[in-house]
Design an enzyme around this catalytic site. Structure first.
Site, mmCIF file in Angstrom:
data_model
loop_
_atom_site.group_PDB
_atom_site.id
_atom_site.type_symbol
_atom_site.label_atom_id
_atom_site.label_comp_id
_atom_site.label_asym_id
_atom_site.label_seq_id
_atom_site.Cartn_x
_atom_site.Cartn_y
_atom_site.Cartn_z
ATOM 1 N N SER A 1 3.424 -3.085 1.744
ATOM 2 C CA SER A 1 3.321 -1.638 1.604
ATOM 3 C C SER A 1 3.286 -1.289 0.128
ATOM 4 O O SER A 1 4.106 -1.785 -0.657
ATOM 5 C CB SER A 1 4.508 -0.956 2.287
ATOM 6 O OG SER A 1 4.414 0.449 2.168
ATOM 7 N N HIS B 1 -1.808 5.105 -1.507
ATOM 8 C CA HIS B 1 -0.926 4.405 -0.574
ATOM 9 C C HIS B 1 -1.761 3.410 0.213
ATOM 10 O O HIS B 1 -2.904 3.688 0.573
ATOM 11 C CB HIS B 1 -0.270 5.397 0.383
ATOM 12 C CG HIS B 1 0.178 4.783 1.680
ATOM 13 N ND1 HIS B 1 -0.568 4.865 2.847
ATOM 14 C CD2 HIS B 1 1.279 4.064 1.982
ATOM 15 C CE1 HIS B 1 0.069 4.221 3.811
ATOM 16 N NE2 HIS B 1 1.186 3.734 3.323
ATOM 17 N N HIS C 1 -13.828 6.332 -0.089
ATOM 18 C CA HIS C 1 -14.211 6.289 1.325
ATOM 19 C C HIS C 1 -15.311 5.272 1.583
ATOM 20 O O HIS C 1 -15.315 4.603 2.628
ATOM 21 C CB HIS C 1 -14.632 7.678 1.796
ATOM 22 C CG HIS C 1 -13.484 8.563 2.136
ATOM 23 N ND1 HIS C 1 -12.929 8.616 3.396
ATOM 24 C CD2 HIS C 1 -12.760 9.423 1.367
ATOM 25 C CE1 HIS C 1 -11.914 9.473 3.396
ATOM 26 N NE2 HIS C 1 -11.793 9.983 2.187
ATOM 27 N N ARG D 1 15.945 -2.244 4.013
ATOM 28 C CA ARG D 1 16.580 -1.955 2.729
ATOM 29 C C ARG D 1 16.150 -0.570 2.242
ATOM 30 O O ARG D 1 14.978 -0.332 1.980
ATOM 31 C CB ARG D 1 16.195 -3.023 1.714
ATOM 32 C CG ARG D 1 16.918 -2.906 0.395
ATOM 33 C CD ARG D 1 16.669 -4.176 -0.414
ATOM 34 N NE ARG D 1 17.379 -4.136 -1.669
ATOM 35 C CZ ARG D 1 16.835 -3.727 -2.818
ATOM 36 N NH1 ARG D 1 15.566 -3.303 -2.832
ATOM 37 N NH2 ARG D 1 17.518 -3.736 -3.942
#
Length: 305
Positions: free
Chosen positions: A96, A110, A149, A264
């Site tokens: 991530s 992200h 995109h 965590r």
């Protein structure tokens, strides 16, 4: 490399660790400062490695995290769409990433790719991949949205002509702040609970998505980090970052899963921007660059064509 037709957690884990290392290496070249590593263990099973940068030359805050956790009861957020799996042992792993550049003209990005597998001994394994990436600009540039995109679309084309349309809409629908009635950014692609192509091809598609982050984002970042900005732009960036926080704490499944599964906390909340502002009932001045973000970019549209 040929992959087996049945789920192989070790093959997925090896790829995710390599992906984390490759992305960090590329980002360190851009920033000029190193990411620090923070390994952690989870008492209930598993652990991870967080790679984080704060107060860098380019990134005000960013992280590229790997986790591999497991347990005896699937958390509610993961079993919400498949209640028949509740109570099963499970394992989840993924990478991530969230990057918050200091320059307001450089967008936040992200990305995550992940793998779930669940099942008792003697049962057929139930598994799926998930992931995607999305771009959150503060000052919009049409060419940036088109490039991002187009790269997302190219990552999927080998696996089905319909996937990009499906995953783009999924992203538009998912990264939407219902209470604000606005998208978080210009979108990208998003998928979850995906195993339709079988393990080998579903894994290959997920790798293509993960490998596309650097070519999708770095050309945009490198064009914007030298642009001059002032306090007005920083102030608007901090205001819009508030929307990022709202989404992550209210809607994001990954955040909920991490907290519910005893992950965590520092690593889970790494995605939060370091400087954020909220204002009461504020609206940008009509015709301003700030207003253009709302009228021209925080809309659902086909950026590629």
């Amino acid at each position: 490399m040929l992959m087996p037709s049945t789920p192989s957690s070790m093959a997925v884990k090896t790829y995710f660790l390599d992906l984390q290392a490759n992305i960090v290496t590329a980002l360190e070249k851009v920033d000029g400062k190193p990411f620090f590593g923070d390994a952690w263990d989870r008492p209930e099973g598993g652990g991870g490695l967080s790679r984080v940068i704060e107060e860098g030359n380019v990134f005000e805050r960013g992280g590229v995290n790997f986790s591999h956790v497991m347990g005896v009861n699937l958390p509610p957020s993961a079993a919400a769409g498949r209640p028949e799996l509740a109570g099963r042992p499970w394992e989840a792993m993924g990478v991530s990433l969230v990057l918050h550049p200091r320059n307001p003209y450089a967008p936040t990005v992200h990305m995550n790719v992940r793998f779930f597998c669940t099942g008792n001994q003697g049962q057929e394994a139930v598994w799926w991949f998930g992931g995607g990436m999305d771009l959150t600009p503060y000052y919009g540039f049409v060419e940036d949205a088109r490039h991002f995109h187009a790269t997302c679309k190219a990552s999927l084309m080998s696996y089905g002509a319909d996937l990009h349309g499906r995953f783009k809409k999924w992203c538009d629908d998912y990264f939407y702040l219902k209470h604000r009635k606005e998208p978080r950014g210009v979108g990208g692609i998003f998928f979850d609970d995906f195993n339709a192509l079988g393990f080998e091809q579903s894994f290959a598609m997920t790798q293509n998505v993960g490998n596309s982050l650097i070519p999708a984002y770095l050309p945009i970042l490198e064009k914007r980090i030298a642009l001059q900005y002032g306090e007005r732009e920083r102030d608007f960036q901090a205001y819009r970052r508030g929307r990022y926080v709202e989404f992550n704490l209210v809607f994001d499944r990954g955040t909920l899963f991490g907290l519910q599964s005893g992950g965590r906390t520092e690593s889970i909340l790494m995605s939060m921007p370091p400087i954020v502002k909220w204002r009461y009932n504020w609206e940008p001045e009509a015709g301003s660059p700030e207003a253009r973000l709302y009228t021209d970019f925080l809309i659902h549209r086909d950026w590629v064509t």
